[in-house]
Enzyme design. Sequence first.
Site, PDB file in Angstrom:
ATOM      1  CE1 TYR A 159     -42.597  15.553   3.250  1.00 46.67           C
ATOM      2  CE2 TYR A 159     -41.186  16.075   5.322  1.00 46.67           C
ATOM      3  CZ  TYR A 159     -42.043  16.591   4.238  1.00 46.67           C
ATOM      4  OH  TYR A 159     -41.782  17.507   3.588  1.00 46.67           O
ATOM      5  CG  ASP A 241     -35.539  11.315   7.649  1.00 44.51           C
ATOM      6  OD1 ASP A 241     -35.511  11.549   8.262  1.00 44.51           O
ATOM      7  OD2 ASP A 241     -36.232  11.775   6.292  1.00 44.51           O
ATOM      8  CE  LYS A 268     -39.456  17.876  12.082  1.00 42.09           C
ATOM      9  NZ  LYS A 268     -39.912  18.748  10.804  1.00 42.09           N
TER      10      LYS A 268
HETATM   11  N1  PMP Z   1     -37.460  13.505   6.961  1.00 42.78           N
HETATM   12  C1  PMP Z   1     -38.791  13.496   7.688  1.00 42.78           C
HETATM   13  C2  PMP Z   1     -39.052  11.995   8.860  1.00 42.78           C
HETATM   14  C3  PMP Z   1     -39.119  14.705   8.548  1.00 42.78           C
HETATM   15  O1  PMP Z   1     -39.820  14.288   9.341  1.00 42.78           O
HETATM   16  C4  PMP Z   1     -38.562  15.720   8.265  1.00 42.78           C
HETATM   17  C5  PMP Z   1     -39.495  17.134   8.569  1.00 42.78           C
HETATM   18  N2  PMP Z   1     -41.137  16.925   8.426  1.00 42.78           N
HETATM   19  C6  PMP Z   1     -37.466  15.975   7.037  1.00 42.78           C
HETATM   20  C7  PMP Z   1     -37.263  14.980   6.906  1.00 42.78           C
HETATM   21  C8  PMP Z   1     -37.495  17.057   6.362  1.00 42.78           C
HETATM   22  O2  PMP Z   1     -37.117  18.541   7.499  1.00 42.78           O
HETATM   23  P1  PMP Z   1     -37.281  19.644   7.532  1.00 42.78           P
HETATM   24  O3  PMP Z   1     -38.682  20.624   7.475  1.00 42.78           O
HETATM   25  O4  PMP Z   1     -35.988  20.293   8.064  1.00 42.78           O
HETATM   26  O5  PMP Z   1     -36.573  19.658   5.893  1.00 42.78           O
END
Ligand code: PMP
Length: 439
Positions: A159, A241, A268
């Site tokens: 994700y 990521d 985050k």
């Molecule tokens: N990458 C990862 C691994 C995430 O867990 C998330 C959010 N849960 C995101 C990207 C996206 O971040 P945002 O919700 O701030 O767009």
Amino acid sequence: MPTSAVDAALAEAHAAYTARNPQSLARHQAATHVMPGGNTRTVLYNPPFPLGIARGESCYLWDLDGHRYVDFLGEYTAGIYGHSHPVIRAALTAALAGGLNFGAPNTMEVALAQAVCDRFPSIELVRFTNSGTEANLMALTAARCFTGRPKIMVFGGGYHGGVLYFSGGENSPVNAPYDFVLAPYNDTAGTASLIDQHADTLAAIILEPMLGGGGCIPAARDFLAMLRTAATRYGIILIFDEVMTSRLSPGGLQALHNILPDMTTLGKYIGGGMSFGAFGGRADLMAQFDPSLPNALPHAGTFNNNVLTMSAGLAGLTQVYTPEAAIALNARGDALRTRLNELCQRQEVAMQFTGLGSMLNVHMTDAPLRSAADAAQGNQALRELFFFDMLAAGIWVARRGMINLSLPLGDAEGDLFVAAVADFIQARMVLLEADAGAA
Ligand code: PMP
């Protein structure tokens, strides 16, 4: 009609929850008139309706009907500081006093960028965004422009944001229209051969060094090492990521494994609880965005350097979530996970807590989990029941079983959680035997 003992227990739990939460139900009903399904962030929906939260303080949340919860979700890793941390509050108050929305560079962004570059070993230069999604979109763009190649390798169960969603193990209709090559997470040989096959057209390989939303499933070190070697061999940009996993050591999972990607994305908690994202990495890759150079790539964003995020993020990273605090919090998470898994093993139940450090996820299976597909084999109805039982016990976790520690959580809260899990095992695991007997 419920078809199993677990389904019947879930129907009962839904009825008790509905009776206990009339104000949350009323909020949800009002919301449905103005937002589709009453919702503006899919993960926050659960049937029969989600609880509305009125306020938070330290490691506690209160719902609209006045029930108090110990917050073991920590806003899906963004809430590491707990609610209204005094240092963050002071930083925000000071920022507000100096005015917002300058339409100009400020000094806070330099200090936060310095703190981020100091912390994460692969990041030589960094740029800020408003979300992790945006950070990943920009990192992928940087890789595609740098290499002149079109394709992006992603992994089942990964994700990377609202338009980079592979949690179901496949491409999603909401995804940005990139040319994706979907690879199997933690399958070193299978992924290596896919890289060989697409090497000439792959711009980037992007992955979470531990699946977060996919169930807190760590990447094996040899898998990450293979990706590093293959990416270097073929000139593919390796992107970690670390939006969630950057909290897992002072320098993120990359530092823990000592395997450095070409680019890293963050999000985050690093914004101190404000909207945040960042992408950074090798200086030659990031220099593409240097606006003083001819043919520089543009990177826009009204709120990229907004003073609230820059101030809260800087205070958090340098005064609160220091390297020492990161080590201590992750050690507490490891200790809690060990306790919980020992409990599951002692009771001989098909249940386990995966993850690393301060991130955990419950799964209703005792089989080894190396991918989101493995995790999907767990008993999902039982995990749904776990969610409702935890709420009834005053414990706030994600519906999909995710648990993230925040700094104000203490030993007493940990004991409370372990006791609630013990009660769940005692009360609910017998239902599986009933269902197995009936089958
Ligand atoms: N990458 C990862 C691994 C995430 O867990 C998330 C959010 N849960 C995101 C990207 C996206 O971040 P945002 O919700 O701030 O767009």
